[in-house]
Write a protein that holds these residues in place. Structure first.
Motif, PDB file in Angstrom:
ATOM      1  N   UNK A 142       9.962  -4.108 -37.247  1.00 21.32           N
ATOM      2  CA  UNK A 142       8.090  -4.703 -38.715  1.00 21.32           C
ATOM      3  C   UNK A 142       8.810  -4.806 -39.747  1.00 21.32           C
ATOM      4  N   UNK A 143       7.997  -5.367 -40.520  1.00 20.99           N
ATOM      5  CA  UNK A 143       8.276  -5.768 -41.982  1.00 20.99           C
ATOM      6  C   UNK A 143       7.449  -3.867 -42.572  1.00 20.99           C
ATOM      7  N   UNK A 144       7.551  -3.976 -43.848  1.00 23.48           N
ATOM      8  CA  UNK A 144       7.012  -2.591 -44.090  1.00 23.48           C
ATOM      9  C   UNK A 144       6.363  -2.342 -45.593  1.00 23.48           C
ATOM     10  N   UNK A 146      14.460  -9.310 -42.655  1.00 25.48           N
ATOM     11  CA  UNK A 146      13.318 -10.429 -42.142  1.00 25.48           C
ATOM     12  C   UNK A 146      13.071 -11.861 -43.026  1.00 25.48           C
ATOM     13  N   UNK A 147      13.687 -11.368 -44.506  1.00 26.36           N
ATOM     14  CA  UNK A 147      12.728 -12.246 -45.361  1.00 26.36           C
ATOM     15  C   UNK A 147      13.904 -12.833 -45.461  1.00 26.36           C
ATOM     16  N   UNK A 148      15.499 -12.939 -45.272  1.00 31.21           N
ATOM     17  CA  UNK A 148      16.084 -13.917 -44.768  1.00 31.21           C
ATOM     18  C   UNK A 148      16.206 -14.777 -43.687  1.00 31.21           C
ATOM     19  N   UNK A 149      15.295 -14.311 -42.983  1.00 30.82           N
ATOM     20  CA  UNK A 149      15.364 -15.113 -41.054  1.00 30.82           C
ATOM     21  C   UNK A 149      13.773 -15.704 -41.942  1.00 30.82           C
ATOM     22  N   UNK A 150      13.071 -15.524 -42.945  1.00 26.80           N
ATOM     23  CA  UNK A 150      11.682 -16.866 -43.007  1.00 26.80           C
ATOM     24  C   UNK A 150      12.543 -17.674 -43.766  1.00 26.80           C
TER      25      UNK A 150
END
Length: 241
Positions: free
Chosen positions: A78-80, A102-106
């Motif tokens: 999860x994002x923290x 997660x930023x790159x996946x977005x």
């Protein structure tokens, strides 16, 4: 996570090879346990876990082609918000890497949804590994687990899940062959770009005298060899024109 098989009514561990079968016992509370069964990564939850199931089968048309099917089961960390959690040391490094992936996946999902010419798969190892499973003819399902006691982290999670719903599948290559190959008008594109930048004089000059692309094409055409004498006069006249 554990992985075992029941073969001929005997239980064997598939993550750690053992000669003996695994004993099935119940504890004092009546709970069933597999004695000695290997448990994988039962400590850390600050990572992305991926379980890959691959199945391959030869085609039944007599050719040597093989059809491959792959299922990625991914447990995303999860994002923290490090400003709120006040992480330090190794926990700060872990959360920074989690947020980066997660930023790159977005960004990959955004590029796929908007048909961008460049999809940043290679900016992170997770998206690089999953390159053949994001977009294309693949399908994705995301299950979002939300923390009701927080606000910021669930917002990031829901936002990522909402964007992943709109990943469009590409047309198979067999259908793309029927699409006509239309060459883009580069002169018109360059003129439109100049006008959008406020360079109207340059665009007008292109209209009056022709673009550099057209001049280059004209010089290339003029350097062509003359037609062979064996051609008819009609063909030679058409090529000259």
């Amino acid at each position: 996570m554990s992985y075992y098989e029941v073969y001929m009514d005997r239980c064997y561990d598939l993550l750690e090879v053992k000669a003996k079968e695994i004993a099935i016992l119940d504890d004092k509370d009546g709970q069933i346990h597999l004695k000695g069964l290997y448990r994988l990564n039962d400590v850390s939850s600050r990572s992305h876990g991926v379980l890959v199931i691959s199945v391959s089968t030869p085609c039944d048309d007599g050719s040597s082609a093989v059809v491959t099917w792959k299922l990625n089961l991914i447990d995303l960390a999860g994002n923290e918000d490090n400003r709120r959690t006040c992480n330090e040391g190794i926990r700060l490094q872990e959360s920074a890497k989690i947020n980066q992936s997660l930023f790159v996946l977005s960004n990959v999902i955004y590029a796929l949804n908007n048909n961008k010419p460049r999809v940043p798969y290679r900016e992170n190892k997770l998206t690089r590994i999953l390159q053949d499973s994001l977009g294309g003819t693949s399908r994705a399902l995301m299950v979002a687990c939300l923390n009701p006691g927080e606000y910021q982290e669930p917002v990031h999670t829901v936002s990522l899940a909402a964007r992943s719903r709109h990943i469009s599948n590409s047309v198979p290559s067999a259908q793309k062959q029927d699409t006509p190959n239309v060459k883009p008008d580069m002169e018109a594109k360059l003129r439109a770009w100049l006008e959008s930048k406020g360079k109207t004089k340059s665009a007008q000059r292109m209209k009056a005298f022709g673009s550099p692309l057209m001049s280059k094409a004209s010089s290339s055409l003029s350097s062509l060899k003359k037609p062979c004498p064996c051609h008819s006069s009609t063909k030679a006249k058409a090529i000259t024109n």
